[in-house]
Write an enzyme that holds these catalytic residues in place. Structure first.
Site, PDB file in Angstrom:
ATOM      1  N   GLY A  96     -20.497 -18.755 -14.812  1.00 11.52           N
ATOM      2  CA  GLY A  96     -20.995 -17.431 -15.143  1.00 11.52           C
ATOM      3  C   GLY A  96     -21.821 -16.771 -14.050  1.00 11.52           C
ATOM      4  O   GLY A  96     -21.631 -17.048 -12.860  1.00 11.52           O
ATOM      5  N   HIS A  97     -22.763 -15.931 -14.477  1.00  7.64           N
ATOM      6  CA  HIS A  97     -23.544 -15.068 -13.583  1.00  7.64           C
ATOM      7  C   HIS A  97     -24.379 -15.876 -12.589  1.00  7.64           C
ATOM      8  O   HIS A  97     -24.337 -15.629 -11.384  1.00  7.64           O
ATOM      9  CB  HIS A  97     -24.442 -14.174 -14.445  1.00  7.64           C
ATOM     10  CG  HIS A  97     -25.225 -13.161 -13.688  1.00  7.64           C
ATOM     11  ND1 HIS A  97     -24.636 -12.135 -12.983  1.00  7.64           N
ATOM     12  CD2 HIS A  97     -26.573 -12.997 -13.534  1.00  7.64           C
ATOM     13  CE1 HIS A  97     -25.574 -11.374 -12.433  1.00  7.64           C
ATOM     14  NE2 HIS A  97     -26.754 -11.891 -12.742  1.00  7.64           N
ATOM     15  N   PHE A  98     -25.147 -16.828 -13.103  1.00  3.55           N
ATOM     16  CA  PHE A  98     -25.980 -17.665 -12.238  1.00  3.55           C
ATOM     17  C   PHE A  98     -25.184 -18.906 -11.829  1.00  3.55           C
ATOM     18  O   PHE A  98     -25.434 -20.020 -12.277  1.00  3.55           O
ATOM     19  CB  PHE A  98     -27.280 -18.038 -12.948  1.00  3.55           C
ATOM     20  CG  PHE A  98     -28.266 -16.901 -13.023  1.00  3.55           C
ATOM     21  CD1 PHE A  98     -28.988 -16.515 -11.908  1.00  3.55           C
ATOM     22  CD2 PHE A  98     -28.448 -16.199 -14.198  1.00  3.55           C
ATOM     23  CE1 PHE A  98     -29.892 -15.466 -11.959  1.00  3.55           C
ATOM     24  CE2 PHE A  98     -29.353 -15.140 -14.274  1.00  3.55           C
ATOM     25  CZ  PHE A  98     -30.081 -14.767 -13.144  1.00  3.55           C
TER      26      PHE A  98
END
Length: 328
Positions: A303-305
Site C-alpha cells: 500500500g501507501h507506506f
C-alpha cells in the site's frame, strides 16, 4: 609395538596442530568479519539545526565522504517512516532525513507566524541542505516529499544525482478517487468542505493509510499511527494539515514544469511504488516513462507506506540502482 605407539602419538599431535590451526584461522576470520561489519553498520544520529529561525529535527547516518541521499517524508508522518531504510542505505551512503515544520519533532510555529505551504516547506528544506553544505545529492520523494523535492530539483537541477520516487505524484493521471473531496475543498474553500478531510488524521484514518492494500497487516507496527497521532494532536495541527490539503492545489499547475525538468535534465530515476495505494495509485507511476529515459520501475504488492512491508526489497532496489548508475 613401539612403532605403532609412536605413529599413534604422531598422528594425534598432527591432528592437534591442524585443529589448532583451523581454530586460529576461524577466530581470525570471525575477527575480520566483525571488523567489516562494524565498518558498514552506522548508527542513526538524531540532530537539530536552525533554519530561518526554526528548529529542524533530522536523522543522519553514514559518513559524509559518501554520496548523499536526502529522504523526504509524506503526510501524516515524519522522518520516523525512514527509520529502517536509513540503516539499510547507510552501509554505502550518507543519509539525511529531516522533519518538515509542523511534522515530527521539528518546530511547529503558529499559523499566524508561518505559511504552511509547499513553497515554504521547500524553502526550509533547501535551507537545510545548504546549511549542511550538501552540494550533490539524490532525493527520495514520497507523498508530500514529491512536491517539496520537485521544487528543489527544478531550482537546483545540477545538484541532483538521481531521483527515487515512492508513491509521489507529478502527473494529473495520479489524482483519482481519493482526491475528489480534496478537489471539492480546493474549489470551495469552506469549513464544511474541510470537515470531512479531518478524518484522515483521526486514529482510524491514520491506521487505514498504513494498512490499506498491504498483504500482511501483522507486519505493520501500530507504533506508526500512534506516533503520528501524538504530533497531529498538537495545538493548531489540525488546521495546519487542512492548510496543506488546500495548498496542494498549487502543485498541479507545476506538473508541466516538473515534467520539462525530467525531459531536459534526465536524472536517473528509480520508481518503487506500492501499487495498491488508494491515495497515489499506480496510475501516477506510469506517466514518468513518457519523459525519463534512464528509468527503472518496480510496482510492489503493498500500500501507501510501502517501506513498512517492503522495506528490505526497496533498499536493495535503491542500492543496486545507484551502483548501476555509478553513484557510489
Amino acid at each position: 609395538m613401539k612403532t605403532k605407539v609412536l605413529k599413534s602419538v604422531l598422528a594425534l599431535a598432527l591432528l592437534a596442530i591442524v585443529s589448532f590451526g583451523v581454530l586460529a584461522f576461524n577466530k581470525h576470520k570471525e575477527t575480520e568479519i566483525s571488523k567489516a561489519t562494524k565498518e558498514v553498520i552506522h548508527p542513526t544520529l538524531h540532530k537539530n539545526v536552525t533554519i530561518n529561525g526554526l528548529n529542524i529535527f533530522y536523522r543522519e547516518a553514514g559518513t559524509i565522504d559518501k554520496p548523499t541521499i536526502i529522504l523526504l517524508h509524506g503526510y501524516p508522518t515524519s522522518s520516523h517512516m525512514f527509520r529502517n531504510l536509513i540503516t539499510d542505505l547507510s552501509v554505502q551512503y550518507h543519509v539525511l532525513a529531516p522533519d518538515y515544520p509542523g511534522f515530527g519533532r521539528s518546530d511547529q510555529p503558529l499559523i499566524k507566524d508561518f505559511d504552511y505551504t509547499f513553497d515554504n516547506m521547500s524553502k526550509i528544506i533547501s535551507g537545510f541542505i545548504n546549511e549542511l553544505n550538501v552540494e550533490k545529492y539524490s532525493l527520495y520523494l514520497m507523498d508530500y516529499g514529491a512536491p517539496v523535492g520537485f521544487r528543489i530539483a527544478t531550482k537546483y537541477p545540477n545538484r541532483i544525482e538521481s531521483l527515487i520516487i515512492q508513491n509521489g505524484n507529478a502527473y494529473e493521471e495520479g489524482l483519482l478517487d481519493f482526491w475528489k473531496p480534496i478537489k471539492k475543498y480546493w474549489n470551495d474553500y469552506t469549513i464544511e468542505n474541510g470537515k470531512p478531510l479531518e478524518k484522515f488524521h483521526s486514529i482510524d484514518g491514520l491506521k487505514w493509510q498504513y494498512t490499506h492494500g498491504v498483504q500482511d497487516i501483522s507486519k505493520i507496527s501500530p507504533d506508526n499511527w500512534n506516533i503520528d497521532l501524538q504530533h497531529l494532536k498538537r495545538l493548531e495541527n489540525n488546521d495546519i494539515q487542512l492548510a496543506l490539503f488546500y495548498d496542494y492545489r498549487t502543485n498541479v499547475p507545476l506538473y508541466p514544469e516538473w515534467q520539462q525538468y525530467f525531459k531536459d535534465y534526465q536524472p536517473p530515476t528509480l520508481i518503487v511504488w506500492g501499487k495498491n495505494d488508494y491515495i497515489f495509485p499506480a496510475e501516477g507511476a506510469y506517466p514518468y516513462k513518457r519523459d525519463l529515459k534512464n528509468l527503472e520501475t518496480h510496482l510492489l504488492d503493498t500500500g501507501h507506506f510501502a517501506l513498512e512491508e517492503k522495506g528490505t526489497e526497496i533498499a536493495n532496489y535503491i542500492l543496486n540502482f545507484l551502483n548501476k548508475n555509478n553513484i557510489k
